[in-house]
Design an enzyme around this catalytic site. Sequence first.
Site, mmCIF file in Angstrom:
data_model
loop_
_atom_site.group_PDB
_atom_site.id
_atom_site.type_symbol
_atom_site.label_atom_id
_atom_site.label_comp_id
_atom_site.label_asym_id
_atom_site.label_seq_id
_atom_site.Cartn_x
_atom_site.Cartn_y
_atom_site.Cartn_z
ATOM 1 N N GLY A 278 39.738 29.247 35.238
ATOM 2 C CA GLY A 278 39.799 29.011 36.840
ATOM 3 C C GLY A 278 40.668 28.393 37.568
ATOM 4 C CD GLU A 320 36.515 31.117 28.296
ATOM 5 O OE1 GLU A 320 35.905 31.334 29.340
ATOM 6 O OE2 GLU A 320 35.670 31.018 27.401
ATOM 7 N N PRO A 321 42.246 30.461 30.551
ATOM 8 C CG PRO A 321 44.446 30.148 29.901
ATOM 9 C CD PRO A 321 43.056 29.898 29.493
ATOM 10 N N GLY A 322 42.939 33.019 32.923
ATOM 11 C CA GLY A 322 43.184 34.356 33.074
ATOM 12 C C GLY A 322 44.236 34.675 34.158
ATOM 13 N NE ARG A 364 40.955 37.816 44.063
ATOM 14 C CZ ARG A 364 41.516 36.835 44.821
ATOM 15 N NH1 ARG A 364 42.540 37.231 45.422
ATOM 16 N NH2 ARG A 364 40.848 35.700 44.826
ATOM 17 C CE1 TYR A 368 34.868 37.184 45.018
ATOM 18 C CE2 TYR A 368 36.858 37.921 44.262
ATOM 19 C CZ TYR A 368 35.556 37.680 43.854
ATOM 20 O OH TYR A 368 34.932 37.819 42.892
ATOM 21 C CB CYS A 395 36.957 55.702 56.076
ATOM 22 S SG CYS A 395 38.201 57.247 56.473
ATOM 23 C CD GLU A 396 34.144 50.826 54.849
ATOM 24 O OE1 GLU A 396 33.935 49.802 55.409
ATOM 25 O OE2 GLU A 396 33.249 51.433 54.353
ATOM 26 C CE1 TYR A 425 38.717 38.148 37.383
ATOM 27 C CE2 TYR A 425 40.545 36.748 38.529
ATOM 28 C CZ TYR A 425 39.534 36.907 37.485
ATOM 29 O OH TYR A 425 39.378 36.036 36.603
#
Length: 470
Positions: A278, A320-322, A364, A368, A395-396, A425
């Site tokens: 995270g 756990e770095p991503g 994202r 988010y 179309c949003e 992501y």
Amino acid sequence: MHAHEAGWAHAQGARGPSWLQVPEDTNALVQHLWSSTAHKNDDGALVVGGVDLRDLVAEHGSAAYVLDEADFRARARAFRDAFSDQAGWDVYYAGKAFLCTTVARWIVEEGLCLDVCSNGELSVAIRAGVDPARIGYHGNNKTVPELARALDLGVGRIVVDSFHEIERLAALVEQTGKRARVMVRVTAGVEAHTHEFIATAHEDQKFGFSITSGDAFEAVRRVLAAPGLELLGLHSHIGSQIFDSAGFEVAARRVLALHARIISELGVEPPEMDLGGGFGIAYTTQDDPSTPERLAAEMLAIVARECSDLGIAAPRLSIEPGRAIAGPSTCTVYEVGTVKEVALDGGARRTYVSVDGGMSDNIRTALYDADYSATLASRRSDAPPLLARVVGRHCESGDIVVKDEFLPADIAPGDLVAVPGTGAYCRSMSSNYNHALRPPVIAVRDGVARIIVRRETEDDLLATDMGAVQ
């Protein structure tokens, strides 16, 4: 202060978000938002990994994810050096951020382990030749076939997330005679300072066993009681896009207290513990991420202090770095299709810059409310800065890539715009919304561009449509 739901221009007295400052030069990069090799050349074009993005788009089209291989590898090594070499911790790259066979091989070559959370991610790892013993398998709803495959392959650790999963795994090891090395995911009741949907350690969510309720201790007891299940230790993850170690300190205190209770009441000393990932990155100038070195020093001190207070030996730790590895290594390059100025209430105006991508390649912002930056990537401009919104072609109305950014006022169709920090992501969560074709991932290094995930084609799109099969 809360933003107006319709955007900054509708809020009284607003002139864009407070952290977004008018640039002195719209051609300049805010360097810490970009991968280490990114720079503008004399023409004002963005160059990454020695590759001029104008040439990359001319050959491969747009939109495209551009992955700086040297930067990705350097970030992986930085975590390895800080946590593994200096602190003796294991570093697992969180494959959910972005995974393909090439990246999986890079991770192994740089000395990291790999964390997967689905059968598909496991398949990519195996196809890449990753040693299963160096793989951790997450997931809150792993099926019996998935668990059976993990056992058959010899996956190094399985992170159990429910009592049902413990029962499934115990039955499988009894049937097969294999052993499963298990970590128990716990929720420490710590809510990271991040978006509600990516804060994962508070109590009201789907992941893990609650320490507070006693479920975590009971899960450990059941694992220990099951023949064939080998308890490695506890696993905790407090969320994503975290910039300091304060949340980890509280989580470590609670998880280590449970670790100590297991020793004293159950007579077993789990050899390992995982404090998750995270770690945040800089998407805009408002973000100030830590470094692997500083994180390692702070987290090592936290664990040493808590273990000393509890009178226990420190278990072998892992992280756990991503995002912190993949995120800054990649930018997305788009071509501008239209530029539109819209009149708003109160005499304000907004400029919409529409590009040939959008929420299908970066969800994202919509999901988010994430903030991103952007730069003109194909030329130098002497025009003054213009506050604009970079939007997609779907179309949003929520199809926004960059909510607010200063771009040159002469931005026009045919220009290239690049968005940094899209390595984590964006491709992983991409979609075929509006039957869009997913962009390619193109690795660049030393002036060479190579496709590591090709662009989707209409044949790919129609391959699963049984009515389209001829």
